[in-house]
Design an enzyme around this catalytic site. Structure first.
Site: not given
Length: 301
Positions: A106, A152, A213, A272
């Site tokens: 990730d 995101w 981010y 994930h």
């Protein structure tokens, strides 16, 4: 969780990182980098297996867990993947490792990508879990991807909007985001989950992770573009979740072959959080790949 692992704080490059480490002296060094919104605890199933044959170093990235959370700025540079990668290289050098292997998931895999570009002589080979390159994921955003990876686009909103909304109930936000990516299940052992939730209760962690981010959508892409097509030249193994968003929305192998010279990979039957769902499989695949691509091997220039 990490029996026989030393826990300490080691100075990086502008931030001091919390580190777990173990393994035989003289064995090849292997650094494992975690993702969002987790800590080095995500390697609890993988690291002890690999520590039989490698010197394993598991840091909390800057901004996460028990590592420092530097003050950010308007460019988000303190949370660029370049800054995070520089921390890791500095920590490894303080431990006496000029060249090492990397396993990353990730956000940590995005740090590994930048580290491989900025410090190619340090990284011998890397395994990247469940990502495609950041720039290409943004460039190829579809409605399906935006709906699945809504975080995101939420986390990059200007301060303090996401920080305030998350801080209203940080524990529930964490569970909503992570259990959703695990198809509604909880793949986390109680000890790891407790660590994740405790770390994420800190407003400084929430802000730092938003900055991570924000950097990804801005300065990290600027750094990618400035590379002018330079590719990673060390061997790459990319593994992605068959039941995840990467498999559904992107050609992971094809995108990595645009960004790296030596790439192999496949989808695995997981979601994930694959390192926590199938740790034995991940540890075996990493070990086999690194055995075929040892630290002393020559890279293709």
């Amino acid at each position: 969780m990490f029996k026989e692992f030393v826990e300490e704080r080691i100075e990086g490059d502008g931030a001091t990182l919390f580190v777990r480490r173990a393994g035989p002296a003289g064995a090849p060094p292997l650094v494992l980098l975690h993702g969002y919104p987790q800590t080095s605890a995500m390697w609890h199933g993988v690291a002890p297996i690999l520590a039989r044959s490698y010197q394993i170093i598991c840091p909390d990235l800057r901004g996460y867990g028990r590592s420092d959370k530097p003050v950010s700025n308007a460019s988000h540079e303190p949370y660029s993947k370049r800054a995070m990668a520089n921390d890791i290289v500095a920590v490894m050098r303080r431990l006496g490792h000029e060249r090492f292997l990397v396993g990353a998931h990730d956000r940590g895999a995005r740090v590994a990508h930048r580290m491989g570009l900025d410090h190619p002589d340090c990284v011998a080979a890397m395994t990247l879990l469940d990502i495609a390159p950041t720039r290409e994921m943004y460039a190829n955003t579809s409605v399906e991807f935006a709906r699945a990876y809504w975080h995101w686009f939420f986390l990059i909103q200007p301060h303090p909007l996401p920080e305030q909304m998350i801080g209203a109930d940080a524990q529930e936000f964490w569970k909503l985001k992570c259990f959703n990516q695990a198809k509604g299940n909880n793949p986390f052992v109680p000890e790891a989950l407790t660590e994740y939730l405790s770390a994420f209760a800190d407003p400084l962690t929430i802000h730092a992770s938003c900055e991570d981010y924000r950097a990804a959508a801005t300065i990290d892409i600027e750094h990618d573009n400035a590379d002018q097509g330079k590719k990673l030249d060390m061997p790459i193994l990319t593994l992605w979740a068959k039941r995840g968003v990467i498999a559904k929305c992107f050609d992971a192998l094809g995108l990595w072959r645009q960004r790296a010279m030596q790439v192999e990979g496949e989808a695995l039957d997981a979601t994930h959080y694959m390192a926590e769902e199938i740790p034995d499989d991940i540890a075996t695949r990493m070990s086999n790949f690194f055995a075929r691509n040892p630290i002393h091997a020559e890279t293709t220039k």
